[in-house]
Every structure is written in C-alpha cells, then in structure tokens.
Design an enzyme around this catalytic site. Structure first.
Site, PDB file in Angstrom:
ATOM      1  CG  ASP A 179       0.343   5.736   4.248  1.00  0.00           C
ATOM      2  OD1 ASP A 179      -0.180   4.794   4.884  1.00  0.00           O
ATOM      3  OD2 ASP A 179       0.000   6.035   3.084  1.00  0.00           O
ATOM      4  CG  HIS A 228      -2.606   2.488   4.695  1.00  0.00           C
ATOM      5  ND1 HIS A 228      -1.824   2.646   3.573  1.00  0.00           N
ATOM      6  CD2 HIS A 228      -2.445   1.202   5.061  1.00  0.00           C
ATOM      7  CE1 HIS A 228      -1.232   1.500   3.285  1.00  0.00           C
ATOM      8  NE2 HIS A 228      -1.584   0.611   4.176  1.00  0.00           N
ATOM      9  CG  ASP A 243      -7.488  -3.491   1.538  1.00  0.00           C
ATOM     10  OD1 ASP A 243      -7.212  -4.695   1.558  1.00  0.00           O
ATOM     11  OD2 ASP A 243      -6.938  -2.656   2.280  1.00  0.00           O
TER      12      ASP A 243
HETATM   13  C1  F6R Z   1      -4.253  -4.910   3.672  1.00  0.00           C
HETATM   14  C2  F6R Z   1      -4.451  -3.587   4.236  1.00  0.00           C
HETATM   15  C3  F6R Z   1      -3.325  -2.709   4.619  1.00  0.00           C
HETATM   16  C4  F6R Z   1      -2.137  -3.443   5.243  1.00  0.00           C
HETATM   17  C5  F6R Z   1      -0.994  -2.460   5.478  1.00  0.00           C
HETATM   18  C6  F6R Z   1       0.220  -3.138   6.076  1.00  0.00           C
HETATM   19  O1  F6R Z   1      -5.474  -5.545   3.390  1.00  0.00           O
HETATM   20  O2  F6R Z   1      -5.564  -3.186   4.353  1.00  0.00           O
HETATM   21  O3  F6R Z   1      -3.790  -1.731   5.522  1.00  0.00           O
HETATM   22  O4  F6R Z   1      -2.533  -4.030   6.442  1.00  0.00           O
HETATM   23  O5  F6R Z   1      -0.628  -1.870   4.273  1.00  0.00           O
HETATM   24  O6  F6R Z   1       0.784  -4.018   5.145  1.00  0.00           O
HETATM   25  P1  F6R Z   1       1.951  -5.004   5.569  1.00  0.00           P
HETATM   26  O7  F6R Z   1       1.348  -5.951   6.543  1.00  0.00           O
HETATM   27  O8  F6R Z   1       2.333  -5.716   4.298  1.00  0.00           O
HETATM   28  O9  F6R Z   1       3.032  -4.187   6.144  1.00  0.00           O
END
Ligand code: F6R
Length: 259
Positions: free
Chosen positions: A136, A138, A67
């Site tokens: 959340d 994702h 992303d």
């Molecule tokens: C990043 C992505 C997100 C992160 C998620 C966790 O490219 O796609 O799904 O993996 O937001 O972020 P962190 O690792 O910062 O807690």
C-alpha cells in the site's frame, strides 16, 4: 534518486549491502537504520557474509529499527526485535546494547516515541537507512494518510498490511492492528536511504512511489524529496516503470559519470 535494476533478488541484495558496507567502512561508528520483512533478508545475509568472510566490523556501529508491532514482547516469535536478532544481530559483531527497536509493550507510547526520536538524535542521526515498501506504499509502517512530516508514532495498520503480514502468523486475527513506527520525517532525516524491492506484486506501487505524485496516500513517495536515496529493484519490481530504459541507461553509464 538512483534507481537500479538487477536480474534477481540475490544481485539486488548484494548491491544494496555493498552500499551499507561502504558506510560502515568509512565510519565504523555508523548509525544504521534497519527494516524487517522479507525484502531485506538477502541484504542482511550478505552483511553477515561480509562480516564473516571479509571482516566487516560492526563493533562500534549502532542501529535503530523502523518499527515494532504493538502488543508483542521482544521474545515473541513475530516481534521485530526477535527478527533482527535471528536475521542479523546474531550473525555480526554489533553490540546488542547499541541496537534499538521500538518497544511493543510501552506503557506510555507518547513518551516512548519522543524518547526514540531523542535517542536517534543523541546517536548523531541515521547514516544509512534500509527500507522496504509495503504493497500500500508504506515506508516504515507509515500507512496511507500519514503526514509526510511525521515523527515516531503509533499507527493503525491497514487491512492490506494485515493481510500481507498474515503469512507470518498462524491466523490473520493474530496480526496486531497497531504498530510503533518512525515517522516519514524521521526516515527523511537519514543521510542516505537504501530501499530494496523485489517481485511482481510490488511493480505497481514502485511506479506510484517513484514516478507518481508525492502524496501521503503513498508515503514512500516522500523519498522523491530525499537527496540521497538509492532504490534497488529486480526486473519484476521494475517492470511497471515508465522510465525504465532511462534508468538502465544511467546504470550502464554510471562508471563514467563525472565525480
Ligand atoms: C518493516 C517495514 C515495512 C516493510 C514493508 C515491506 O520494518 O517497515 O515497511 O518494509 O511492509 O515488507 P516485505 O519486505 O515483507 O514485503
């Protein structure tokens, strides 16, 4: 799914990096799916070490990131292109021409998203996809309510994600509200998925994603349908799991399991 629990972040990162390294060793022109955020930093540091100290060769590999924030050009301090250069690409011998991050400044996102999907397809599909999980639920930036069959698209970030990611920006208002992300369906097409999760604040969502129902309210739960997903957790992130003892039992006995 294979859920493994490690004493801490370093251990889980090294174990996850070993899986990615195996894929690259077995297939030098492997296509690697990559994530940003804090979770994979240890994994990337270990890949950089393996390259430097053990000659792990990325010269023929290609990569596709999950992303990018809409509105951020590649050189922006918080762009995911810059994150990847600084945290991985500048430390290994991957040819940057073979690295792909969705655009943060596309003029026509419909077209850009379709082209991103096509580029992945033309590259032969993703051999191993590195993933984190949002608080959340994702995966990529597939926020609650996203179709589990979705392909690369533009999404509106939840307030929760904006709050979580505000730590990287000067102020919360600077966090973009939109992002371009691979879809859940795109992620599920990867041949292998490697998810890294650490910290107490992820314990609840880890339980929902891997022991709860498969639901678009927690898009990471779709990985339950993926035939080859390995989840690497530290003790804190694993602490909410109901089947924790069984996962440990599997891990202890894995060396003797029939091939
Ligand atoms: C990043 C992505 C997100 C992160 C998620 C966790 O490219 O796609 O799904 O993996 O937001 O972020 P962190 O690792 O910062 O807690």
């Amino acid at each position: 799914m294979q859920i493994s629990i490690y004493p801490g972040y370093d251990e889980l990162s090294k174990a996850a990096a070993a899986v990615v390294a195996e894929v690259v060793k077995a297939k030098p022109n492997a296509v690697i799916g990559l994530a940003t955020g804090s979770s994979p930093l240890g994994l990337y540091a270990e890949l950089a070490r393996l390259h430097k100290e053990e000659g792990l060769d990325f010269s023929k590999a290609a990569s596709f990131n999950l992303d990018e924030y809409v509105g951020l050009p590649p050189e922006h301090e918080q762009s995911y292109r810059r994150f990847m250069n600084e945290n991985l690409f500048d430390h290994i011998n991957i040819d940057k021409k073979n690295t792909h991050v969705p655009s943060g400044t596309a003029k026509d996102y419909k077209k850009h998203c379709a082209e991103y999907e096509e580029q992945i397809r033309k590259a032969g599909g993703i051999d191993v996809q590195v993933l984190g999980i949002g608080s959340d639920g994702h995966v990529g930036f597939n926020e609650p309510g996203t179709s589990l069959g979705s392909r690369t698209h533009v999404t509106t970030l939840t307030e929760q994600t904006i709050d979580d990611n505000a730590r990287f920006f000067e102020k919360k208002e600077d966090v973009p509200k939109f992002a371009c992300t691979m879809g859940v369906g795109t992620v599920l097409d990867a041949r292998k998925c490697v998810m890294v999760v650490n910290g107490k604040k992820k314990a609840k969502i880890v339980r929902e994603a891997f022991e709860g129902p498969i639901t678009c309210v927690c898009t990471a739960s779709a990985l339950q349908m993926h035939p080859d997903t390995a989840v690497f957790l530290d003790e804190e992130a694993a602490s909410g799991l109901a089947m924790l003892d069984y996962y440990r039992w599997i891990q202890q006995n894995s060396a003797n399991a029939p091939k």
